[in-house]
Design a protein around this motif. Sequence first.
Motif, short mmCIF file in Angstrom:
data_model
loop_
_atom_site.label_atom_id
_atom_site.label_comp_id
_atom_site.label_asym_id
_atom_site.label_seq_id
_atom_site.Cartn_x
_atom_site.Cartn_y
_atom_site.Cartn_z
N LEU A 1 0.71 -0.99 0.00
CA LEU A 1 -0.19 -0.09 -0.16
C LEU A 1 0.98 1.26 0.16
O LEU A 1 0.57 2.17 -0.70
CB LEU A 1 -0.91 0.20 1.29
N LYS A 2 2.06 1.24 0.64
CA LYS A 2 2.81 2.43 0.79
C LYS A 2 3.26 2.60 -0.59
O LYS A 2 3.69 3.70 -1.30
CB LYS A 2 3.68 2.17 1.73
N SER A 3 3.80 1.64 -1.35
CA SER A 3 4.19 1.68 -2.72
C SER A 3 3.41 2.46 -3.58
O SER A 3 3.61 2.96 -4.46
CB SER A 3 5.04 0.26 -3.15
N MET A 4 2.05 1.69 -3.75
CA MET A 4 0.91 2.12 -4.46
C MET A 4 0.72 3.71 -4.13
O MET A 4 0.51 4.52 -5.14
CB MET A 4 -0.30 1.60 -4.21
N LEU A 5 0.85 4.34 -2.95
CA LEU A 5 0.58 5.62 -2.63
C LEU A 5 1.71 6.36 -3.09
O LEU A 5 1.81 7.62 -3.91
CB LEU A 5 0.86 5.85 -1.04
N SER A 6 2.84 5.91 -3.19
CA SER A 6 4.02 6.53 -3.59
C SER A 6 4.04 6.55 -5.25
O SER A 6 4.36 7.84 -5.92
CB SER A 6 5.38 5.99 -3.26
N LYS A 7 3.54 5.49 -5.74
CA LYS A 7 3.56 5.65 -7.32
C LYS A 7 2.22 6.64 -7.87
O LYS A 7 2.59 7.35 -8.74
CB LYS A 7 3.19 4.34 -7.91
N LEU A 8 1.17 6.81 -6.95
CA LEU A 8 0.23 7.60 -7.19
C LEU A 8 0.77 9.19 -7.28
O LEU A 8 0.41 10.03 -8.05
CB LEU A 8 -1.10 7.28 -6.22
N GLU A 9 1.73 9.24 -6.19
CA GLU A 9 2.00 10.69 -6.22
C GLU A 9 2.87 10.95 -7.56
O GLU A 9 2.97 12.16 -8.02
CB GLU A 9 2.86 10.96 -4.94
N GLU A 10 3.72 10.07 -7.86
CA GLU A 10 4.67 10.42 -9.20
C GLU A 10 3.83 10.60 -10.21
O GLU A 10 4.01 11.61 -11.17
CB GLU A 10 5.46 9.40 -9.31
N LEU A 11 2.70 9.87 -10.55
CA LEU A 11 1.84 10.09 -11.61
C LEU A 11 1.01 11.30 -11.57
O LEU A 11 0.76 12.21 -12.56
CB LEU A 11 0.76 8.85 -11.88
N TYR A 12 0.63 12.03 -10.43
CA TYR A 12 -0.02 13.14 -10.16
C TYR A 12 0.99 14.43 -10.66
O TYR A 12 0.69 15.15 -11.23
CB TYR A 12 -0.59 13.35 -8.82
N ARG A 13 1.97 14.19 -10.11
CA ARG A 13 2.98 15.22 -10.38
C ARG A 13 3.51 15.36 -11.75
O ARG A 13 3.61 16.48 -12.23
CB ARG A 13 4.35 15.20 -9.46
N SER A 14 3.43 14.00 -12.54
CA SER A 14 3.85 14.07 -13.59
C SER A 14 2.58 14.63 -14.79
O SER A 14 2.78 14.78 -16.11
CB SER A 14 4.48 12.80 -14.51
N ARG B 1 -7.38 1.98 3.49
CA ARG B 1 -7.11 0.53 3.18
C ARG B 1 -5.67 0.45 4.39
O ARG B 1 -5.64 -0.51 5.20
CB ARG B 1 -6.76 -0.02 2.16
N LEU B 2 -4.75 1.40 4.28
CA LEU B 2 -3.56 1.28 5.11
C LEU B 2 -3.92 1.80 6.56
O LEU B 2 -3.38 0.90 7.57
CB LEU B 2 -2.52 2.69 4.63
N HIS B 3 -4.95 2.39 6.83
CA HIS B 3 -5.38 2.84 8.34
C HIS B 3 -5.95 1.54 8.95
O HIS B 3 -5.67 1.32 10.02
CB HIS B 3 -6.26 3.89 8.32
N LYS B 4 -6.81 1.03 8.06
CA LYS B 4 -7.48 -0.23 8.57
C LYS B 4 -6.26 -1.46 8.91
O LYS B 4 -6.74 -2.31 9.98
CB LYS B 4 -8.64 -0.74 7.55
N LEU B 5 -5.60 -1.56 7.89
CA LEU B 5 -4.76 -2.67 8.05
C LEU B 5 -3.68 -2.39 9.39
O LEU B 5 -3.47 -3.25 9.98
CB LEU B 5 -3.79 -2.64 6.74
N LEU B 6 -3.41 -1.13 9.57
CA LEU B 6 -2.52 -0.84 10.82
C LEU B 6 -3.16 -1.03 12.12
O LEU B 6 -2.68 -1.60 13.01
CB LEU B 6 -2.10 0.80 10.76
N GLU B 7 -4.70 -0.53 11.98
CA GLU B 7 -5.52 -0.76 13.34
C GLU B 7 -5.82 -2.39 13.57
O GLU B 7 -5.34 -2.64 14.76
CB GLU B 7 -6.89 -0.04 13.02
N GLY B 8 -5.65 -3.11 12.61
CA GLY B 8 -6.00 -4.49 12.83
C GLY B 8 -4.64 -5.20 13.43
O GLY B 8 -4.43 -5.96 14.11
N GLY B 9 -3.41 -4.53 12.76
CA GLY B 9 -2.17 -5.37 13.09
C GLY B 9 -1.76 -4.77 14.65
O GLY B 9 -1.33 -5.61 15.38
N SER B 10 -2.41 -3.74 15.10
CA SER B 10 -1.85 -3.25 16.59
C SER B 10 -2.69 -4.21 17.52
O SER B 10 -2.38 -4.28 18.64
CB SER B 10 -2.10 -1.81 16.50
N SER B 11 -3.94 -4.55 17.14
CA SER B 11 -4.74 -4.98 17.93
C SER B 11 -4.50 -6.50 18.34
O SER B 11 -4.84 -7.13 19.10
CB SER B 11 -6.27 -5.13 17.47
#
Length: 504
Positions: A463-476, A494-504
């Motif tokens: 998910l972090k990689s997909m967010l990074s790729k989205l930032e590159e496409l938007y800037r270009s 999706r990332l927020h929900k995943l992190l909450e589930g992992g911490s529980s």
Amino acid sequence: PSQTLLGNFFTIDLDVIGLKDLNDVLLNASYGSGLECFSKAVYRSSLPAYSIWTTRWLFRAKAEGIYNIEFTLTTWNETYTLTYPMKVFLPIIAPSVNVTFFVSDYDGESIQRNIMLKLVNPAGITLNLPIGSSGNVSVKIQMGRYEWYAYDGNQTIGKGVVEIFRPENITLRTWLYDFNVVVLSTDGSPLAGVLAILKSLTMNTTKEYVRLSGSTGLIRFSDIINGSYNLKILGWQGELIENTTVTIQKDELYHRVVAEAWVVKVRVLDTDRAPVFNASVYLLDENMTQIKTVETDENGYALLGGLVRGNYSVRVEYSGVVVGYQYFKVPIEGQILEAPCRICRLEVIPVDPWNNPLIGSEVTISFRPTPYTYQTFSGVFKDPEKPISLLLPEGSSCTIRALSGLYEGSSDIVVRRSTRLVLNTSIRMSAVFMPGLTVFFWIFVVYSWRRRIRVFSVEVLKLKSMLSKLEELYRSGEVDAPLYGKLKREYEDRLHKLLEGGSS
């Protein structure tokens, strides 16, 4: 009274006894000027022979001196006169002091309680001081010389003279003595449990003291009033050992009694003829009446005491079970009675599966001496040369258990003779299975946890990689603003929900 203090009233009771019939009898009194009489002359028309005519005369002392009071009885033709001397003292006024009186026995060892102390001064004035349970009495009294008398009920237990000239504690010693009786057997051994009865022969009221002899054969009577007494010494069965008269006129008098009795010991032995400790021995007479109960010492001995000639028996109990009877006659040879009993020794040695002694193992012996009693003994096995050892009544049912680390074992036996039991143990299954199960559980927990962490980490990185790729496409400029905003919110949720589930 023969004397009185100036100003005091006193009375005289006069008895007239006619030796013949008298008629017209007049009784009067004359006295000196130092006395005053408040009674008038008495007239009687007749006095029968051998009758008693009692009159009471009241006087008061008016002046110091010695006076003769003359009582005169007159009839028509006869006159009888009786003279009564009276001495009148001036009162002596002396300073008063506070004094506390104690009354003790002859040697001052014991303080007497619940008695009466009477003090009499030279003028004849009496002061009665009751001594209660505290053992003393305090009084404010004029200085001077006093006669004192101590009473226990109606019995005088002491008297003397005491001088009081300062505040102090005064102990008055009486005629109460300590009397001792020593009772010995024919061989000189002390006799315990012998009864002595000391009965007064001189007191107005019969007083009786009863004591038992101790282990030294001594019978001690404390605080006995002086006088003559009947002394009876009785044996355990009530037999008369001595009946005599003793006179107690001094302190710590000793009277020796030699009884025709023999000191007898009993020794309790098990089936191996070894001594038995802490067995209960009941002494019975020839009528099977129980006389006493004693316990054996570590050498198996119990002292039955001094026994007179006759037939006896002993009953031995151990752990609440009768284990032996023994009949005997006194005197007995050697004065020691051996009593073999149905008592067996059980010895236990716990060993491992390879027959090695299990040093440090805990051994528990549960046994039933009778079907209705249950007892438990526990011990630690420390030395192969010193097995776990226990004395048991013959026929006891036993369950023996041993426990040491991975090893345990048990055995059931009925003890019918002295036995040495080698108790075999085996490895406890629970000691092997439970540790293995515990290890497997923790391996499973660790594996599951590590697998979950691995899957969680891959998803987060993706998910972090997909967010990074989205930032590159938007800037270009390849992704317009509305689509960029929608995809970014979706990825971040999706990332927020995943992190909450992992911490529980």
